[in-house]
Design a protein around this motif. Structure first.
Motif, PDB file in Angstrom:
ATOM      1  N   LEU A  30       0.823  -1.215   0.000  1.00 33.31           N
ATOM      2  CA  LEU A  30       0.000   0.000   0.000  1.00 33.31           C
ATOM      3  C   LEU A  30       0.856   1.264   0.000  1.00 33.31           C
ATOM      4  O   LEU A  30       0.537   2.238  -0.687  1.00 33.31           O
ATOM      5  CB  LEU A  30      -0.912   0.022   1.232  1.00 33.31           C
ATOM      6  N   ALA A  31       1.934   1.250   0.776  1.00 31.59           N
ATOM      7  CA  ALA A  31       2.757   2.452   0.948  1.00 31.59           C
ATOM      8  C   ALA A  31       3.648   2.747  -0.252  1.00 31.59           C
ATOM      9  O   ALA A  31       3.914   3.911  -0.552  1.00 31.59           O
ATOM     10  CB  ALA A  31       3.616   2.319   2.205  1.00 31.59           C
ATOM     11  N   CYS A  32       4.120   1.686  -0.933  1.00 31.18           N
ATOM     12  CA  CYS A  32       5.159   1.939  -1.946  1.00 31.18           C
ATOM     13  C   CYS A  32       5.207   0.898  -3.055  1.00 31.18           C
ATOM     14  O   CYS A  32       6.210   0.828  -3.775  1.00 31.18           O
ATOM     15  CB  CYS A  32       6.525   2.024  -1.264  1.00 31.18           C
ATOM     16  N   GLY A  33       4.186   0.086  -3.178  1.00 34.26           N
ATOM     17  CA  GLY A  33       4.201  -0.936  -4.211  1.00 34.26           C
ATOM     18  C   GLY A  33       5.318  -1.947  -4.027  1.00 34.26           C
ATOM     19  O   GLY A  33       5.760  -2.576  -4.980  1.00 34.26           O
ATOM     20  N   GLY A  34       5.801  -2.106  -2.788  1.00 33.19           N
ATOM     21  CA  GLY A  34       6.869  -3.060  -2.500  1.00 33.19           C
ATOM     22  C   GLY A  34       8.259  -2.532  -2.795  1.00 33.19           C
ATOM     23  O   GLY A  34       9.231  -3.278  -2.704  1.00 33.19           O
ATOM     24  N   ARG A  35       8.386  -1.242  -3.102  1.00 32.87           N
ATOM     25  CA  ARG A  35       9.706  -0.640  -3.365  1.00 32.87           C
ATOM     26  C   ARG A  35      10.207   0.005  -2.063  1.00 32.87           C
ATOM     27  O   ARG A  35       9.546   0.886  -1.509  1.00 32.87           O
ATOM     28  CB  ARG A  35       9.627   0.382  -4.483  1.00 32.87           C
ATOM     29  N   ILE A  36      11.368  -0.457  -1.624  1.00 30.33           N
ATOM     30  CA  ILE A  36      11.928   0.010  -0.358  1.00 30.33           C
ATOM     31  C   ILE A  36      13.369   0.462  -0.558  1.00 30.33           C
ATOM     32  O   ILE A  36      13.970   0.200  -1.600  1.00 30.33           O
ATOM     33  CB  ILE A  36      11.880  -1.091   0.722  1.00 30.33           C
ATOM     34  N   VAL A  37      13.889   1.124   0.465  1.00 31.61           N
ATOM     35  CA  VAL A  37      15.310   1.458   0.518  1.00 31.61           C
ATOM     36  C   VAL A  37      15.819   0.919   1.846  1.00 31.61           C
ATOM     37  O   VAL A  37      15.267   1.210   2.908  1.00 31.61           O
ATOM     38  CB  VAL A  37      15.562   2.970   0.396  1.00 31.61           C
ATOM     39  N   LEU A  38      16.866   0.117   1.753  1.00 35.37           N
ATOM     40  CA  LEU A  38      17.502  -0.477   2.919  1.00 35.37           C
ATOM     41  C   LEU A  38      18.822   0.253   3.127  1.00 35.37           C
ATOM     42  O   LEU A  38      19.577   0.456   2.175  1.00 35.37           O
ATOM     43  CB  LEU A  38      17.750  -1.964   2.634  1.00 35.37           C
ATOM     44  N   THR A  39      19.080   0.684   4.361  1.00 33.95           N
ATOM     45  CA  THR A  39      20.321   1.419   4.625  1.00 33.95           C
ATOM     46  C   THR A  39      20.795   1.180   6.047  1.00 33.95           C
ATOM     47  O   THR A  39      20.078   0.592   6.870  1.00 33.95           O
ATOM     48  CB  THR A  39      20.151   2.929   4.342  1.00 33.95           C
ATOM     49  N   ALA A  40      21.999   1.647   6.344  1.00 35.43           N
ATOM     50  CA  ALA A  40      22.597   1.510   7.671  1.00 35.43           C
ATOM     51  C   ALA A  40      22.023   2.555   8.619  1.00 35.43           C
ATOM     52  O   ALA A  40      21.804   3.695   8.232  1.00 35.43           O
ATOM     53  CB  ALA A  40      24.111   1.683   7.572  1.00 35.43           C
ATOM     54  N   ASN A  41      21.798   2.152   9.849  1.00 37.40           N
ATOM     55  CA  ASN A  41      21.442   3.086  10.898  1.00 37.40           C
ATOM     56  C   ASN A  41      22.741   3.728  11.362  1.00 37.40           C
ATOM     57  O   ASN A  41      23.733   3.044  11.563  1.00 37.40           O
ATOM     58  CB  ASN A  41      20.751   2.352  12.047  1.00 37.40           C
ATOM     59  N   ALA A  42      22.746   5.021  11.531  1.00 32.07           N
ATOM     60  CA  ALA A  42      23.988   5.747  11.808  1.00 32.07           C
ATOM     61  C   ALA A  42      24.343   5.818  13.284  1.00 32.07           C
ATOM     62  O   ALA A  42      25.212   6.588  13.666  1.00 32.07           O
ATOM     63  CB  ALA A  42      23.891   7.160  11.227  1.00 32.07           C
ATOM     64  N   ASP A  43      23.710   5.038  14.128  1.00 32.21           N
ATOM     65  CA  ASP A  43      24.100   5.080  15.540  1.00 32.21           C
ATOM     66  C   ASP A  43      24.835   3.802  15.933  1.00 32.21           C
ATOM     67  O   ASP A  43      25.059   2.911  15.116  1.00 32.21           O
ATOM     68  CB  ASP A  43      22.896   5.355  16.442  1.00 32.21           C
ATOM     69  N   GLU A  44      25.185   3.711  17.180  1.00 32.79           N
ATOM     70  CA  GLU A  44      25.997   2.593  17.647  1.00 32.79           C
ATOM     71  C   GLU A  44      25.261   1.260  17.672  1.00 32.79           C
ATOM     72  O   GLU A  44      25.887   0.220  17.860  1.00 32.79           O
ATOM     73  CB  GLU A  44      26.576   2.907  19.041  1.00 32.79           C
ATOM     74  N   GLU A  45      23.978   1.265  17.463  1.00 28.68           N
ATOM     75  CA  GLU A  45      23.201   0.025  17.526  1.00 28.68           C
ATOM     76  C   GLU A  45      23.411  -0.878  16.319  1.00 28.68           C
ATOM     77  O   GLU A  45      23.156  -2.057  16.376  1.00 28.68           O
ATOM     78  CB  GLU A  45      21.716   0.361  17.709  1.00 28.68           C
ATOM     79  N   ARG A  46      23.839  -0.309  15.190  1.00 31.39           N
ATOM     80  CA  ARG A  46      24.201  -1.058  13.988  1.00 31.39           C
ATOM     81  C   ARG A  46      23.098  -1.989  13.494  1.00 31.39           C
ATOM     82  O   ARG A  46      23.355  -3.126  13.129  1.00 31.39           O
ATOM     83  CB  ARG A  46      25.500  -1.809  14.203  1.00 31.39           C
ATOM     84  N   CYS A  47      21.888  -1.477  13.469  1.00 27.49           N
ATOM     85  CA  CYS A  47      20.815  -2.206  12.807  1.00 27.49           C
ATOM     86  C   CYS A  47      20.649  -1.587  11.423  1.00 27.49           C
ATOM     87  O   CYS A  47      21.344  -0.631  11.066  1.00 27.49           O
ATOM     88  CB  CYS A  47      19.520  -2.136  13.607  1.00 27.49           C
ATOM     89  N   LEU A  48      19.750  -2.142  10.625  1.00 28.94           N
ATOM     90  CA  LEU A  48      19.449  -1.576   9.314  1.00 28.94           C
ATOM     91  C   LEU A  48      18.091  -0.896   9.360  1.00 28.94           C
ATOM     92  O   LEU A  48      17.216  -1.276  10.132  1.00 28.94           O
ATOM     93  CB  LEU A  48      19.443  -2.678   8.247  1.00 28.94           C
ATOM     94  N   LEU A  49      17.924   0.116   8.529  1.00 33.55           N
ATOM     95  CA  LEU A  49      16.662   0.833   8.412  1.00 33.55           C
ATOM     96  C   LEU A  49      16.006   0.445   7.098  1.00 33.55           C
ATOM     97  O   LEU A  49      16.680   0.382   6.066  1.00 33.55           O
ATOM     98  CB  LEU A  49      16.897   2.340   8.471  1.00 33.55           C
TER      99      LEU A  49
END
Length: 150
Positions: A30-49
């Motif tokens: 619904l939000a984007c037709g399944g098109r996403i952007v995956l990137t690094a979180n810039a804090d020390e937690e080192r998860c992905l956004l």
């Protein structure tokens, strides 16, 4: 308007593929037709956004506009823009996480996908549960949270 909520335990295969849970997949459709952007979180937690593409396109100019002569701003730009990877869910609702992002977030087989309203976070399951067990630093509380009643 995206409304990503909840936490989802998911698995990643040896090739770096993971299936987005059906409930999240429907919201992404619904939000984007399944098109996403995956990137690094810039804090020390080192998860992905995980951003729906329109949400990413709204914040990208703000990141680009940061003063790159500032060391902290430059770090955020390098991590978030330098790792930004446009992806599209395949017919089975899967994505392939690039090796650089898998390495950055130390992702292995067991993962957690965490809803954050307009975006999602992708964590190593081990790192997620370790983060949950950490004691919160009450001195770091922003003033906006002091009057919050839950």
């Amino acid at each position: 308007m995206s409304n990503f909520l909840g936490s989802h335990a998911i698995n990643m295969d040896a090739k770096g593929r993971l299936a987005i849970p059906a409930r999240v997949r429907e919201e992404l459709a619904l939000a984007c037709g399944g098109r996403i952007v995956l990137t690094a979180n810039a804090d020390e937690e080192r998860c992905l956004l995980v951003y729906p593409e329109p949400q990413w396109e709204a914040i990208r100019p703000k990141i680009e506009a940061l003063p790159n002569m500032n060391k902290s701003a430059r770090r955020l730009q390098r991590l978030m823009l330098g790792h930004a990877t446009p992806l599209e869910l395949d017919g089975a609702g899967r994505i392939l996480v690039p090796p650089t992002l898998r390495s950055y977030a130390r992702l292995e087989k067991k993962l957690m996908l965490i809803g954050q309203g307009k975006k999602l976070e992708l964590w190593s399951e081990e790192r997620w549960f370790a983060w949950l067990d950490e004691a919160a630093d009450e001195d770091d509380m922003p003033p906006e949270m002091e009057s919050l009643s839950l």
